[in-house]
Motif scaffolding. Structure first.
Motif, PDB file in Angstrom:
ATOM      1  N   ALA A 115      68.933  55.817 135.412  1.00 52.59           N
ATOM      2  CA  ALA A 115      69.846  55.860 136.570  1.00 52.59           C
ATOM      3  C   ALA A 115      69.481  54.867 137.661  1.00 52.59           C
ATOM      4  O   ALA A 115      69.653  55.149 138.847  1.00 52.59           O
ATOM      5  N   GLY A 116      68.987  53.714 137.298  1.00 50.62           N
ATOM      6  CA  GLY A 116      68.772  52.660 138.288  1.00 50.62           C
ATOM      7  C   GLY A 116      67.675  52.993 139.291  1.00 50.62           C
ATOM      8  O   GLY A 116      66.692  53.663 138.971  1.00 50.62           O
ATOM      9  N   MET A 246      72.900  53.914 134.413  1.00 52.63           N
ATOM     10  CA  MET A 246      73.833  54.372 135.429  1.00 52.63           C
ATOM     11  C   MET A 246      73.469  53.771 136.781  1.00 52.63           C
ATOM     12  O   MET A 246      72.321  53.877 137.232  1.00 52.63           O
ATOM     13  N   ILE A 247      74.422  53.122 137.403  1.00 53.54           N
ATOM     14  CA  ILE A 247      74.208  52.469 138.686  1.00 53.54           C
ATOM     15  C   ILE A 247      75.420  52.718 139.586  1.00 53.54           C
ATOM     16  O   ILE A 247      76.483  53.136 139.123  1.00 53.54           O
ATOM     17  N   VAL A 248      75.255  52.458 140.866  1.00 53.40           N
ATOM     18  CA  VAL A 248      76.378  52.551 141.805  1.00 53.40           C
ATOM     19  C   VAL A 248      77.312  51.373 141.545  1.00 53.40           C
ATOM     20  O   VAL A 248      76.904  50.215 141.631  1.00 53.40           O
ATOM     21  N   GLU A 296      69.698  43.815 146.214  1.00 51.38           N
ATOM     22  CA  GLU A 296      69.395  44.539 147.449  1.00 51.38           C
ATOM     23  C   GLU A 296      69.787  46.011 147.383  1.00 51.38           C
ATOM     24  O   GLU A 296      69.297  46.834 148.154  1.00 51.38           O
ATOM     25  N   CYS A 297      70.691  46.359 146.466  1.00 54.72           N
ATOM     26  CA  CYS A 297      71.183  47.737 146.386  1.00 54.72           C
ATOM     27  C   CYS A 297      70.049  48.677 145.995  1.00 54.72           C
ATOM     28  O   CYS A 297      69.370  48.460 144.985  1.00 54.72           O
ATOM     29  N   ILE A 298      69.840  49.728 146.786  1.00 52.65           N
ATOM     30  CA  ILE A 298      68.768  50.688 146.517  1.00 52.65           C
ATOM     31  C   ILE A 298      69.278  51.944 145.806  1.00 52.65           C
ATOM     32  O   ILE A 298      68.530  52.894 145.601  1.00 52.65           O
ATOM     33  N   GLY A 299      70.558  51.953 145.440  1.00 53.42           N
ATOM     34  CA  GLY A 299      71.090  53.059 144.658  1.00 53.42           C
ATOM     35  C   GLY A 299      71.146  54.385 145.384  1.00 53.42           C
ATOM     36  O   GLY A 299      71.038  55.442 144.763  1.00 53.42           O
ATOM     37  N   CYS A 300      71.337  54.351 146.701  1.00 58.13           N
ATOM     38  CA  CYS A 300      71.323  55.603 147.472  1.00 58.13           C
ATOM     39  C   CYS A 300      72.617  56.395 147.327  1.00 58.13           C
ATOM     40  O   CYS A 300      72.633  57.603 147.557  1.00 58.13           O
ATOM     41  N   ARG A 322      81.469  54.809 142.198  1.00 58.69           N
ATOM     42  CA  ARG A 322      80.841  55.964 141.567  1.00 58.69           C
ATOM     43  C   ARG A 322      79.564  55.550 140.838  1.00 58.69           C
ATOM     44  O   ARG A 322      79.315  54.362 140.629  1.00 58.69           O
ATOM     45  N   TYR A 323      78.812  56.567 140.467  1.00 58.84           N
ATOM     46  CA  TYR A 323      77.620  56.357 139.658  1.00 58.84           C
ATOM     47  C   TYR A 323      78.056  56.336 138.203  1.00 58.84           C
ATOM     48  O   TYR A 323      78.451  57.346 137.643  1.00 58.84           O
ATOM     49  N   THR A 324      77.990  55.179 137.574  1.00 62.71           N
ATOM     50  CA  THR A 324      78.399  55.055 136.181  1.00 62.71           C
ATOM     51  C   THR A 324      77.669  53.869 135.569  1.00 62.71           C
ATOM     52  O   THR A 324      76.869  53.208 136.234  1.00 62.71           O
ATOM     53  N   SER A 325      77.944  53.587 134.323  1.00 67.78           N
ATOM     54  CA  SER A 325      77.289  52.474 133.650  1.00 67.78           C
ATOM     55  C   SER A 325      78.286  51.359 133.370  1.00 67.78           C
ATOM     56  O   SER A 325      79.507  51.545 133.440  1.00 67.78           O
TER      57      SER A 325
END
Length: 478
Positions: A115-116, A246-248, A296-300, A322-325
């Protein structure tokens, strides 16, 4: 006359001025722009704050928990012991520290592959303390527009007062954080007792202010710049990603072309994104997730909450962000398909290695003998003849009782016929004590040839024969 030759006016040549434009040198770094985040609420934001509370209650609270009349978690530098509730570690147990680091690395690889950057968005100290400092900033200065307005205002007593209160609270949090950090290496109650007279040791003063200073600087001023320019994890995270991670993600197919929605207009040719930029305004690192995955994305997931809130107001389906792949987005996986693709060879391998290391380590700790013995020959006396005619060697035995109960041990020696300990064979060691004793070992003259011979020391607990250590040494016969 050649046309390149300067024309003459009398005897003086006319000067020809040539204007050469200086080369433009671009900056290697992007000019820093302050990120003024907008407040958000939702599922992901709530979970971020749950993790903030959990990690900080754990960090600030553990030093105050007592266990058997001592601090439950303590890396005692003076005693050279590590206490973790009922577990006592010695310098000889440094292998377990290496194992903890290995387990942490594999856990990070596993979570990232699934999940990143979950760790970055929810548990990283930089993220957690930045969130705490930003909460204090919002509490003192107000919402996003109030903070922007305050920063644009000319210097005034009001501005200095507000800024002063904010920085005073930041410094208090930073100092207490540094104090707590040192409390893991020096008993926290001793540190508290040292406050009235400020009688801290030199290294304690250094680390309290060093850690506090870095907390104040990193969480108060550097913030997202640490994630962008200083964190190595942000640079190599991509090697742990694959199309099923899975990432934002912004659903470009659904959202484009983006445009503001106005009443009475035909929206059939527009995407669902209304270009409100709320996802950018709430982002703690100030990026636009609609431009695709960025290092830079921290996946928050805060942008997910903000976008879902806008979709709710417009009565449109959630999930534009959304959180997906990558595969799920391209192949339009459902929830069950998305979950089924989490279990893949890489995840299985990471999980098996992690379970194996944790299992072996747990077994090793559960079955380790709670006794350590180090044997050092007294080199000042290689071998000598005792009063009874036997040959004597001296040894220094360091018996470490690594339990938290006092114990008595019996010493023995074997390996040469007639060998025995000529002095006291009982050793009493207090709880978690390192007891040092001098042992005289004698052998009948002529029992063996001259030279070095192997011998074995046996140290056995009187109350439990299973607690025993057998160490090899040498006996010098002259």
């Amino acid at each position: 006359m050649n046309e390149d030759t300067p024309r003459m006016d009398g005897d003086r040549p006319k000067q020809i001025e040539v204007m050469v434009e200086a080369p433009k040198i671009g900056s290697l770094y992007e000019k820093h722009q302050t990120v003024y985040t907008k407040a958000s609420k939702g599922w992901w934001t709530t979970w971020r704050w749950v993790l903030v509370w959990f990690t900080q209650v754990l960090f600030y609270g553990l030093p105050w928990i007592n266990w058997h009349d001592r601090q439950a978690v303590l890396f005692h530098l003076v005693e050279r012991k590590f206490y973790f509730f009922g577990l006592v570690m010695w310098p000889q147990d440094v292998i377990y520290l290496a194992i903890i680091l290995i387990v942490s690395a594999y856990a990070l690889f596993l979570f990232t592959a699934v999940a990143g950057r979950l760790f970055c968005g929810y548990a990283c100290p930089q993220t957690v303390y930045t969130e705490i400092f930003m909460w204090i900033e919002k509490l003192v200065e107000g919402d996003r527009f109030a903070r922007m307005k305050l920063d644009r205002e000319p210097p005034s007593a009001r501005k200095y007062r507000i800024k002063g209160v904010k920085h005073a609270l930041w410094i208090l949090v930073a100092l207490w954080t540094g104090f707590t950090f040192v409390g893991y290496f020096t008993p926290i109650h001793e540190l508290i007792a040292s406050i009235p007279a400020f009688s801290f040791g030199g290294w304690e003063i250094f680390w309290i202010f060093f850690y506090a200073g870095f907390t104040y600087m990193m969480a108060g001023f550097m913030r997202e710049q640490v994630c962008k320019y200083m964190c190595p994890y942000a640079r190599f995270q991509a090697v742990m990603f694959d199309p099923d991670t899975m990432i934002v993600t912004y659903d470009e197919e659904r959202g484009e072309p983006r445009a503001l929605r106005k009443k009475g207009e035909d929206h059939s040719k527009q995407g669902d994104c209304v270009d409100c930029s709320v996802c950018v305004l709430v982002c703690p690192v100030g990026i636009d997730i609609r431009k695709g995955l960025q290092y830079e994305c921290i996946g928050c997931g805060v942008c997910i909450d903000a976008c879902d809130e806008v979709m709710d107001k417009l009565r449109m389906p959630r999930g534009l962000i959304r959180y997906t792949s990558e595969n799920a987005l391209a192949k339009k996986y459902g929830r069950s398909d998305l979950l089924s693709h989490i279990i893949r060879p890489r995840i299985i391998l990471y999980s098996l290695i992690l379970v194996l290391i944790v299992g072996v380590t747990a077994w090793s700790i559960a079955n380790r003998v709670p006794l350590r013995v180090n044997i050092i020959r007294d080199r000042s006396v290689m071998a000598r003849e005792a009063s009874d005619g036997r040959i004597e060697n001296l040894y220094i035995l360091k018996v470490m009782n690594i339990t938290e109960a006092p114990r008595s041990f019996t010493l023995g020696v074997r390996g040469i016929e007639g060998i025995e300990i000529a002095n006291e064979t009982k050793v009493n060691a207090s709880a978690a004590e390192n007891r040092e004793v001098t042992v005289k070992v004698r052998v009948p003259y002529g029992a063996v040839e001259q030279g070095s011979h192997p011998v074995f020391f046996d140290v056995v607990a009187d109350d439990d024969p299973a607690v025993a250590v057998h160490e090899k040494s040498t006996f010098i016969m002259r």
